[in-house]
Design an enzyme around this catalytic site. Sequence first.
Site, PDB file in Angstrom:
ATOM      1  N   LYS A   1       0.843  -1.215   0.000  1.00  0.00           N
ATOM      2  CA  LYS A   1       0.000   0.000   0.000  1.00  0.00           C
ATOM      3  C   LYS A   1       0.867   1.250   0.000  1.00  0.00           C
ATOM      4  CE  LYS A   1      -4.169  -1.974   1.977  1.00  0.00           C
ATOM      5  NZ  LYS A   1      -3.673  -3.284   2.477  1.00  0.00           N
TER       6      LYS A   1
HETATM    7  O1  6AU Z   1      -9.526 -11.890   4.935  1.00  0.00           O
HETATM    8  P1  6AU Z   1      -8.965 -10.994   6.008  1.00  0.00           P
HETATM    9  O2  6AU Z   1      -9.968  -9.987   6.512  1.00  0.00           O
HETATM   10  O3  6AU Z   1      -8.314 -11.746   7.120  1.00  0.00           O
HETATM   11  O4  6AU Z   1      -7.749 -10.183   5.327  1.00  0.00           O
HETATM   12  C1  6AU Z   1      -7.935  -9.227   4.320  1.00  0.00           C
HETATM   13  C2  6AU Z   1      -6.603  -8.756   3.765  1.00  0.00           C
HETATM   14  C3  6AU Z   1      -5.719  -8.022   4.756  1.00  0.00           C
HETATM   15  C4  6AU Z   1      -5.896  -6.544   4.415  1.00  0.00           C
HETATM   16  O5  6AU Z   1      -4.711  -5.816   4.632  1.00  0.00           O
HETATM   17  C5  6AU Z   1      -6.258  -6.565   2.934  1.00  0.00           C
HETATM   18  O6  6AU Z   1      -6.836  -7.839   2.673  1.00  0.00           O
HETATM   19  N1  6AU Z   1      -7.197  -5.507   2.487  1.00  0.00           N
HETATM   20  C6  6AU Z   1      -6.888  -4.631   1.422  1.00  0.00           C
HETATM   21  C7  6AU Z   1      -5.811  -4.871   0.480  1.00  0.00           C
HETATM   22  C8  6AU Z   1      -5.580  -6.156  -0.110  1.00  0.00           C
HETATM   23  O7  6AU Z   1      -5.178  -3.968   0.019  1.00  0.00           O
HETATM   24  C9  6AU Z   1      -7.701  -3.548   1.127  1.00  0.00           C
HETATM   25  C10 6AU Z   1      -8.941  -3.409   1.792  1.00  0.00           C
HETATM   26  O8  6AU Z   1      -9.717  -2.518   1.493  1.00  0.00           O
HETATM   27  N2  6AU Z   1      -9.262  -4.334   2.745  1.00  0.00           N
HETATM   28  C11 6AU Z   1      -8.439  -5.370   3.098  1.00  0.00           C
HETATM   29  O9  6AU Z   1      -8.825  -6.172   3.950  1.00  0.00           O
HETATM   30  O10 6AU Z   1      -4.382  -8.419   4.521  1.00  0.00           O
END
Ligand code: 6AU
Length: 258
Positions: A95
């Site tokens: 990010k």
């Molecule tokens: O399935 P989770 O909730 O355990 O993990 C979600 C992953 C985490 C967050 O840092 C990332 O996705 N993420 C991102 C990303 C990929 O950039 C953006 C966002 O809006 N929400 C999110 O959860 O590693």
Amino acid sequence: QAKQLNFQERALLTANPVAKKLLNIMTQKSTNLIFSADVDSLDTLLDLASIVGPHICAIKTHINTFAVENFKLDLIYKLRNVADEQNFLILEDSKFADIGNTVYKQYVDGYHICEWADFVTAHAVSGPGVIEALVKGSGNRDRACLLIAQMSSDGNLVSEAYTNGVLKIAEDHSGFVAGFICRQKLSSKPNFIHITPGVKLAAGMGTLGQQYLTPDEVIKNRQSDVVIVGSGIYQAEDPLAATIAYKEAAFAAYNDLL
Ligand code: 6AU
């Protein structure tokens, strides 16, 4: 209604080498699932990667979340080998959000992300300089970035106007931008891959403001292309079985759209 292009057809219309690879891997392995390996150590990450590797198109890392005591960067190069052997990509979820000069150092120096990650995430809030820095840092390697166009967290400050601005920057840099982190399909251009985190088989509120949608909702109703699943897999009693369940749900939803 116009026929949806499948991943294989879109790979032929994509100039970015990483986007092309991802579309081809999703076709070959029948999986539009990215595993977000938010675990406590690189050792655990490597173990899990070997287990779930056959069922994912990419693994997502946060290299700066591992405790600095006994941190060994060489383990990430082992992950690179596993990724090459098992035909999945590495997405480092940095990010990046700073001015170009700082992002260049974060990408090239620091954890040497440019050397081992196929693609990275970036915010476009500081303008296109962030992409120009990543292009410069990539040198002649096959690299790409995903722009964060929308977020999954409750109360986030992303507006529709901001998302439209991100789309415009992506179109102006489509040679390097492989797609978006988003909540739904945003662009009709076949080269942009839509990738959605905040996914669980049971929808609802997670911890610390995370909001979950189901794979079916994300792929079929919101027409995104790829789901990112973290805790739904690594917190499962049987991570392999959970990976297969997410893979099958997301790929069946994709097939239903064709
Ligand atoms: O399935 P989770 O909730 O355990 O993990 C979600 C992953 C985490 C967050 O840092 C990332 O996705 N993420 C991102 C990303 C990929 O950039 C953006 C966002 O809006 N929400 C999110 O959860 O590693």
